[in-house]
Write an enzyme that holds these catalytic residues in place. Structure first.
Site, PDB file in Angstrom:
ATOM      1  N   LYS A  21       0.862  -1.175   0.000  1.00  0.00           N
ATOM      2  CA  LYS A  21       0.000   0.000   0.000  1.00  0.00           C
ATOM      3  C   LYS A  21       0.901   1.228   0.000  1.00  0.00           C
ATOM      4  CE  LYS A  21      -2.669   3.434   1.611  1.00  0.00           C
ATOM      5  NZ  LYS A  21      -2.178   4.754   2.071  1.00  0.00           N
TER       6      LYS A  21
ATOM      7  N   GLY B  93       3.926   2.758  11.402  1.00  0.00           N
ATOM      8  CA  GLY B  93       3.183   4.011  11.395  1.00  0.00           C
ATOM      9  C   GLY B  93       2.655   4.350  12.771  1.00  0.00           C
ATOM     10  N   SER B  94       1.610   5.147  12.802  1.00  0.00           N
ATOM     11  CA  SER B  94       1.079   5.644  14.068  1.00  0.00           C
ATOM     12  C   SER B  94       0.285   4.576  14.802  1.00  0.00           C
ATOM     13  CB  SER B  94       0.189   6.858  13.822  1.00  0.00           C
ATOM     14  OG  SER B  94      -0.999   6.477  13.148  1.00  0.00           O
TER      15      SER B  94
ATOM     16  N   GLY C  82      -2.530   1.984  13.272  1.00  0.00           N
ATOM     17  CA  GLY C  82      -2.333   0.562  13.547  1.00  0.00           C
ATOM     18  C   GLY C  82      -3.522  -0.058  14.238  1.00  0.00           C
TER      19      GLY C  82
ATOM     20  N   GLU D 256       4.729  -1.753  13.883  1.00  0.00           N
ATOM     21  CA  GLU D 256       5.613  -0.895  14.676  1.00  0.00           C
ATOM     22  C   GLU D 256       4.886   0.429  14.826  1.00  0.00           C
ATOM     23  OE1 GLU D 256       9.233   1.979  14.083  1.00  0.00           O
ATOM     24  OE2 GLU D 256       9.628   0.038  13.130  1.00  0.00           O
TER      25      GLU D 256
ATOM     26  N   CYS E  39      11.619   6.754  14.352  1.00  0.00           N
ATOM     27  CA  CYS E  39      10.909   6.003  15.379  1.00  0.00           C
ATOM     28  C   CYS E  39      11.775   5.722  16.601  1.00  0.00           C
ATOM     29  CB  CYS E  39      10.369   4.697  14.808  1.00  0.00           C
ATOM     30  SG  CYS E  39      11.604   3.703  13.951  1.00  0.00           S
TER      31      CYS E  39
ATOM     32  N   GLU F 222       4.376  10.664  22.514  1.00  0.00           N
ATOM     33  CA  GLU F 222       5.350  10.812  21.434  1.00  0.00           C
ATOM     34  C   GLU F 222       5.027  12.034  20.593  1.00  0.00           C
ATOM     35  OE1 GLU F 222       7.284   8.246  17.735  1.00  0.00           O
ATOM     36  OE2 GLU F 222       5.274   7.759  18.449  1.00  0.00           O
TER      37      GLU F 222
END
Length: 504
Positions: free
Chosen positions: A166, A221-222, A226, A245, A282, A371
């Site tokens: 994607k 990603g975020s 997720g 992740e 990250c 974060e």
């Protein structure tokens, strides 16, 4: 159908592309080809598969100049950083070719039939086999190494699966060109059509994880995205593995001994680490625990001075830029952090300068442990190790923790190691967590919410995510995989409980 646009974050200017949202019918065509390709790929030898990965690496290398140029215009990242990242992608493909050639990842085991303490036992042989077509979601902050050309793609292909990617909306043309490089190289090598596919658009991403032909999902990603993908997977008649992740603060602890020995050096290294790539990594250290006192004051002053002298850095997209300001405000208003250095906006596009916040250890709560993707660090001032431990309980589990200590601080180093080892996936000593080496031993993962899995997304063992064990009992030799047949083989195996090297 409406075409998709790409945005140059350096100027904020959007430009239409010739790419379109992938509709439902087209998506079914792509995933059907991926399923058919997997039927072919699973029959190919490891030697053939290793050759495919090396051919893909060569194809990407040939297109380096065009790929880097396009990525610069879509991400605002500088040419040296992108060239380094593309080299990483090429190296990943070649490393996984070595993993496939080695064969140890298969975990091949043979227990011959015979008498056991519990009576006669059957012949049982076990090995890891590929899951099938894998959906890969590219990450915004690594347009090569964690996107179309990234480790998820490389490890899924190494496992023996096909891949449908994607494309990330922040670098659509980079994704397209990366896919074209892989597809050309795969076709030239003789890989079946559908070995690698790509889809575009948010709805296509949702449809992809729902598609019954997809057997696993890799995502970087975020946490919020997720969670959405996981909910979509949970709605499937047959849920599939999701390897995400997601979020990480990566606490960094400095001792008084470390600052006494090399305070200025640490100030430079820490500043570089939390501002590198505009803080969009990250593994960026988002929280630094700094002792009270003159040495700690000097460290903080050094961070602020460097930030004051810095020019604006470009963030990847408007969403990250806007979220940065919103999260910083929350850290101050809800988390009670003090602003030591406020960011300044650039003249155009999505650029800004670094930000530094400070808070006393006694005041740390989960509200200041959010974060902030971008060049921001929260400095926590502490008096003793008890306050360090207390602070760490308020910080969500992370990908990494970093410990800087000095000579003669063995007991402090041990105590800090014990304080972090259960809440992170990698501990860094006297260094910085940014920069994740691609190697056999690397683990890039961590407890929730850093990831939702025990596996790594970087390094040789990342291939394990896209494999499952299968056992054969009393099987005729001709139906067994080559690696499980009697006689010498080119991989290490455990035979009747004894580990045997390749060639035995």
């Amino acid at each position: 159908m409406t075409t998709l646009s790409t945005t140059d974050p350096r100027t904020g200017t959007s430009t239409p592309t010739l790419l379109e949202h992938t509709g439902p019918e087209r998506l079914v065509e792509i995933t059907s080809r991926a399923r058919d390709a997997f039927g072919d790929l699973r029959t190919r030898s490891r030697t053939w598969r290793a050759g495919l990965l090396r051919a893909l690496a060569d194809g990407v290398e040939e297109d380096r100049e065009a790929l880097v140029s396009t990525a610069m215009s879509e991400t605002g990242l500088p040419e040296p950083r992108l060239n380094g990242e593309l080299s990483r992608s090429v190296y990943q493909l070649r490393l996984f070719a070595d993993v496939v050639t080695d064969g140890g990842y298969l975990e091949a085991i043979i227990d011959h039939a015979g008498q056991t303490p519990l009576g006669p036992g059957p012949d049982v042989r076990r090995m890891l086999i590929p899951l099938g077509p894998v959906a890969v979601f590219g990450a915004s902050n690594f347009p090569f190494a964690f996107s179309v050309l990234g480790g998820d793609t490389a490890s899924a292909l190494a496992a023996g699966g096909s891949v449908v990617i994607k494309a990330h909306s922040s670098h659509l043309l980079t994704s397209q060109q990366s896919y074209d490089s892989l597809a050309r190289a795969a076709a030239a090598y003789g890989a079946p059509e559908g070995t690698i596919g790509i889809v575009y658009g948010q709805q296509a991403g949702a449809d992809l994880v729902r598609d019954p032909r997809i057997t696993a999902v890799g995502f970087t990603g975020s946490l919020s995205t997720g969670t959405i993908l996981q909910s979509l997977i949970d709605e499937r008649p047959t849920p599939i593995p999701f390897f995400g992740e997601l979020s990480s603060l990566n606490p960094l602890v400095l001792t008084t001994g470390a600052l006494a020995e090399r305070g200025e050096e640490i100030a430079e290294g820490l500043y570089t680490s939390f501002t590198g790539s505009a803080g969009q990594l990250c593994t960026k250290p988002g929280v630094a625990l700094v002792p009270e006192g003159e040495a700690g004051d000097a460290l903080v002053a050094g961070l602020v001075a460097r930030g004051e002298a810095a020019g604006p850095q470009t963030l990847l997209n408007s969403r990250i830029h806007d979220s940065f300001g919103e999260i910083r405000t929350r850290l101050i208003e809800d988390g009670r952090a003090r602003s030591l250095l406020a960011p300044r906006a650039g003249e155009q596009g999505f650029a800004l300068t670094p930000a530094v916040l400070e808070i006393d250890a006694d005041d740390v709560t989960p509200a200041v442990a959010e974060e902030a993707f971008g060049p921001l660090i929260v400095v926590v001032r502490y008096r003793d190790l008890a306050q360090v431990r207390s602070t760490l309980t308020a910080v969500p589990d992370s990908l990494t923790a970093t410990i800087h200590s000095g000579a003669g601080e063995e007991s402090e180093r041990q105590a800090l190691t014990e304080a972090v080892r259960d809440v992170v996936g990698r501990i860094v000593y006297d260094g910085y967590p940014t920069g994740v080496r691609v190697c056999w031993a690397m683990h890039h993962g961590g407890p929730w919410p850093a990831t939702n899995t025990q596996h790594t997304s970087v390094g040789a063992t990342a291939v394990r995510r896209f494999l499952r064990p299968l056992a054969w009992q009393d099987a005729p030799q001709h139906v067994l995989p080559t690696e499980l047949r009697d006689g010498p083989v080119d991989i290490p195996r455990r035979v009747d409980g004894v580990l045997q090297p390749a060639g035995d």
